[in-house]
Design a protein around this motif. Structure first.
Motif, PDB file in Angstrom:
ATOM      1  N   GLY A   1       0.957  -1.665  -0.383  1.00  0.00           N
ATOM      2  CA  GLY A   1      -0.250   0.580  -0.019  1.00  0.00           C
ATOM      3  C   GLY A   1       0.589   1.557  -0.057  1.00  0.00           C
ATOM      4  N   ASP A   2       2.107   1.173  -0.247  1.00  0.00           N
ATOM      5  CA  ASP A   2       3.174   2.289  -0.505  1.00  0.00           C
ATOM      6  C   ASP A   2       3.090   3.270  -2.119  1.00  0.00           C
ATOM      7  N   MET A   3       2.296   2.410  -2.656  1.00  0.00           N
ATOM      8  CA  MET A   3       2.972   2.961  -3.459  1.00  0.00           C
ATOM      9  C   MET A   3       1.453   2.925  -5.010  1.00  0.00           C
ATOM     10  N   SER A   4       0.748   3.574  -5.714  1.00  0.00           N
ATOM     11  CA  SER A   4      -0.410   3.198  -6.398  1.00  0.00           C
ATOM     12  C   SER A   4      -0.001   2.877  -7.518  1.00  0.00           C
ATOM     13  N   GLN A   5      -1.153   1.996  -8.179  1.00  0.00           N
ATOM     14  CA  GLN A   5      -1.030   1.376  -9.532  1.00  0.00           C
ATOM     15  C   GLN A   5       0.088   2.447 -10.736  1.00  0.00           C
TER      16      GLN A   5
END
Length: 225
Positions: free
Chosen positions: A101-105
């Motif tokens: 969850g530390d980075m978007s798609q």
């Protein structure tokens, strides 16, 4: 409109209106998985390996030996072996941060594309890349970040095809010499009705085994990367 003709609304957004719902995310994942064979073939070393192995079988003229399943399986595992550092970097830089969850798609896609672009750019000829960049009307890129995947992937693919055919030519030459020698001997003996391929096949297989041909071919493929 009658009740039975009403189409229920589909809310593709979550409550905050920013992230796609889990159903749409699952659909996107399935779409990516359906494109995985194309990604594997055109963005890795698989193309070069399977073409060279096919040339070896054609040069030996052993028909379906080794079978297609064996050649494809060998090409797959060699691909995983050669691409292991790249895949590890993609996992570390993109997949794990995305799962945590530390980075978007979008950020994960860009992070995953960088290692793949570095690998492909290393084995892509400049004139092949210039062909697609020029056709798309793109200016000369100043860095690898300026090269779009839509141009780099086909440029890498045709570069790999050329390299594979060059290696295949070098593999074909010894087998061609054996065929020519056998054909000349048979003609000199007046045995023109006997197919030269039938006589040259055992000699080609014997030569290939004596020089440890599979080891040499795989070694050449590994060092070509």
């Amino acid at each position: 409109m009658p009740a039975f003709l009403e189409i229920p609304a589909l809310d593709i957004f979550s409550d905050d209106g920013e992230n796609l719902s889990s159903t749409i995310q699952l659909l996107l994942v399935m779409t990516v998985l359906s494109l995985a064979p194309g990604i594997l073939i055109l963005m890795t070393c698989f193309t070069r390996i399977i073409i060279v192995l096919g040339f070896v079988r054609s040069g030996l003229a052993t028909q379906q030996m080794p079978p297609n399943q064996v050649l494809i399986g060998l090409a797959l595992f060699m691909t995983f072996f050669i691409m292991a550092p790249v895949f590890a970097e993609v996992n570390e830089e993109a997949l794990q941060p995305l799962f945590d969850g530390d980075m978007s798609q979008e950020e994960a896609f860009e992070a995953a594309a960088d290692p793949m672009k570095e690998f492909m750019a290393e084995h892509t000829r400049e004139n092949d890349l210039a062909l697609f960049m020029g056709y798309a009307g793109e200016e000369r890129p100043e860095s690898l970040d300026d090269v779009p995947l839509t141009a780099l992937v086909p440029a890498f693919a045709i570069s790999e095809l050329k390299t594979a055919f060059q290696i295949g030519f070098m593999i074909f030459v010894p087998f061609l010499v054996i065929d020519m020698v056998i054909a000349s001997v048979l003609m000199s003996m007046g045995m023109m009705m006997l197919p030269p391929v039938m006589i040259s096949l055992p000699f080609k297989v014997l030569l290939f085994v004596m020089v440890d041909g599979w080891h040499l071919v795989v070694r050449s493929l590994l060092f070509s990367f």
